[in-house]
Design a protein around this motif. Sequence first.
Motif, PDB file in Angstrom:
ATOM      1  N   ALA A 242      -7.049   7.221  11.781  1.00 53.20           N
ATOM      2  CA  ALA A 242      -5.692   7.498  12.160  1.00 53.20           C
ATOM      3  C   ALA A 242      -4.751   6.620  11.560  1.00 53.20           C
ATOM      4  O   ALA A 242      -3.601   7.556  10.836  1.00 53.20           O
ATOM      5  CB  ALA A 242      -5.442   7.553  13.605  1.00 53.20           C
ATOM      6  N   VAL A 243      -4.738   5.623  11.287  1.00 50.94           N
ATOM      7  CA  VAL A 243      -3.974   4.786  10.495  1.00 50.94           C
ATOM      8  C   VAL A 243      -3.951   5.028   9.537  1.00 50.94           C
ATOM      9  O   VAL A 243      -2.683   5.550   8.633  1.00 50.94           O
ATOM     10  CB  VAL A 243      -4.324   3.938  10.831  1.00 50.94           C
ATOM     11  N   HIS A 244      -4.951   5.556   8.056  1.00 51.75           N
ATOM     12  CA  HIS A 244      -4.527   6.034   6.917  1.00 51.75           C
ATOM     13  C   HIS A 244      -3.365   7.770   7.422  1.00 51.75           C
ATOM     14  O   HIS A 244      -3.141   8.286   6.372  1.00 51.75           O
ATOM     15  CB  HIS A 244      -6.121   6.868   6.227  1.00 51.75           C
ATOM     16  N   LEU A 245      -4.037   8.481   8.061  1.00 58.74           N
ATOM     17  CA  LEU A 245      -3.517  10.580   8.380  1.00 58.74           C
ATOM     18  C   LEU A 245      -2.264  10.103   8.613  1.00 58.74           C
ATOM     19  O   LEU A 245      -1.121  10.490   8.436  1.00 58.74           O
ATOM     20  CB  LEU A 245      -4.269  10.954   9.064  1.00 58.74           C
ATOM     21  N   LYS A 246      -1.575   8.559   9.606  1.00 62.28           N
ATOM     22  CA  LYS A 246      -0.571   8.441   9.962  1.00 62.28           C
ATOM     23  C   LYS A 246       0.528   6.945   9.481  1.00 62.28           C
ATOM     24  O   LYS A 246       1.405   6.268  10.701  1.00 62.28           O
ATOM     25  CB  LYS A 246      -0.257   7.479  11.376  1.00 62.28           C
ATOM     26  N   ARG A 247      -0.208   6.759   8.513  1.00 63.30           N
ATOM     27  CA  ARG A 247       0.794   5.435   8.126  1.00 63.30           C
ATOM     28  C   ARG A 247       1.169   5.948   7.510  1.00 63.30           C
ATOM     29  O   ARG A 247       2.516   4.383   8.035  1.00 63.30           O
ATOM     30  CB  ARG A 247      -0.150   4.474   6.965  1.00 63.30           C
TER      31      ARG A 247
ATOM     32  N   ALA B 277       0.973  -1.717   0.145  1.00 64.18           N
ATOM     33  CA  ALA B 277       0.231  -0.104   0.391  1.00 64.18           C
ATOM     34  C   ALA B 277       0.884   1.902  -0.129  1.00 64.18           C
ATOM     35  O   ALA B 277       0.659   2.393  -0.916  1.00 64.18           O
ATOM     36  CB  ALA B 277      -0.892   0.364   0.802  1.00 64.18           C
ATOM     37  N   LEU B 278       1.671   0.923   0.867  1.00 68.46           N
ATOM     38  CA  LEU B 278       2.951   2.045   0.978  1.00 68.46           C
ATOM     39  C   LEU B 278       3.687   2.421  -0.327  1.00 68.46           C
ATOM     40  O   LEU B 278       3.594   3.420  -0.912  1.00 68.46           O
ATOM     41  CB  LEU B 278       3.568   2.528   1.645  1.00 68.46           C
ATOM     42  N   LYS B 279       3.813   1.649  -0.921  1.00 68.99           N
ATOM     43  CA  LYS B 279       4.181   1.824  -2.437  1.00 68.99           C
ATOM     44  C   LYS B 279       3.131   2.304  -3.584  1.00 68.99           C
ATOM     45  O   LYS B 279       3.321   2.457  -5.008  1.00 68.99           O
ATOM     46  CB  LYS B 279       4.848   0.641  -3.330  1.00 68.99           C
TER      47      LYS B 279
ATOM     48  N   ALA C 259      -6.655  -1.017   0.485  1.00 65.50           N
ATOM     49  CA  ALA C 259      -8.187  -1.330   0.773  1.00 65.50           C
ATOM     50  C   ALA C 259      -8.417  -3.088   1.372  1.00 65.50           C
ATOM     51  O   ALA C 259      -8.885  -3.139   2.460  1.00 65.50           O
ATOM     52  CB  ALA C 259      -9.067  -1.570  -0.363  1.00 65.50           C
ATOM     53  N   ALA C 260      -7.484  -4.068   1.387  1.00 67.58           N
ATOM     54  CA  ALA C 260      -7.204  -5.491   2.024  1.00 67.58           C
ATOM     55  C   ALA C 260      -7.130  -5.029   3.899  1.00 67.58           C
ATOM     56  O   ALA C 260      -7.476  -5.557   4.164  1.00 67.58           O
ATOM     57  CB  ALA C 260      -6.813  -6.056   1.337  1.00 67.58           C
ATOM     58  N   PHE C 261      -6.088  -4.145   3.452  1.00 63.56           N
ATOM     59  CA  PHE C 261      -4.950  -4.627   4.606  1.00 63.56           C
ATOM     60  C   PHE C 261      -7.020  -3.381   5.831  1.00 63.56           C
ATOM     61  O   PHE C 261      -6.467  -3.985   6.750  1.00 63.56           O
ATOM     62  CB  PHE C 261      -4.193  -3.363   4.678  1.00 63.56           C
ATOM     63  N   LEU C 262      -7.015  -2.466   4.866  1.00 60.62           N
ATOM     64  CA  LEU C 262      -7.908  -1.428   5.950  1.00 60.62           C
ATOM     65  C   LEU C 262      -9.035  -2.365   6.159  1.00 60.62           C
ATOM     66  O   LEU C 262      -9.565  -2.359   7.207  1.00 60.62           O
ATOM     67  CB  LEU C 262      -8.585  -0.487   5.242  1.00 60.62           C
TER      68      LEU C 262
END
Length: 182
Positions: free
Chosen positions: A61-66, A16-18, A25-28
């Motif tokens: 928070a996960v999205h903003l701080k990933r 996802a970071l790449k 989407a699967a991670f979330l």
Amino acid sequence: MASEEDREMATLMLAALKGDETAYAAFLRRAADLTRRAVARRMGAAYSTGVEDVVQETLLAVHLKRHTWRVDEPILPWLTSIARYKAIDAFRRRGVRVELPIEDFADVLPGPETAGDMEESQHIEQAVGSLSDGQQRVVRSIAIEGRSIKETAAALKMQETAVRVAFHRGLSIIAQRFGRQA
């Protein structure tokens, strides 16, 4: 040693970071499911309607701080910590004091401090130690010990407004003295 689930989640987040949207989407989805189960177990029937709120706040928070997840460390403790803090915030908003047994977090708590952790603790102590006594007590209570403004005011026998002012001024002083130089 990371579990299989942790390795799978880490693999998804790395992709996802790449830029892999499908992996993200699967991670979330998996993060939401894990968070939902953990929060429902912690909050119980007394707060069943707020579980989804905590799940959504956690995912945001996960999205903003990933970018803060350290790729060389397990991801589940990082995710669990975010969910735990969001659950505590939800309880606080409702005026409920939260006390969680430490044993429940033994598997996600960090091991012995590393040299980097000790150095960071020394920097924090140096920054807080540079404040006046009153500001030190307020900043320690709120920022380090995790107490609310109300709890800090009661413990220090101060007005809530005075606690807010001391906290803000203390953080401003720390930012000026130890913040990034432009």
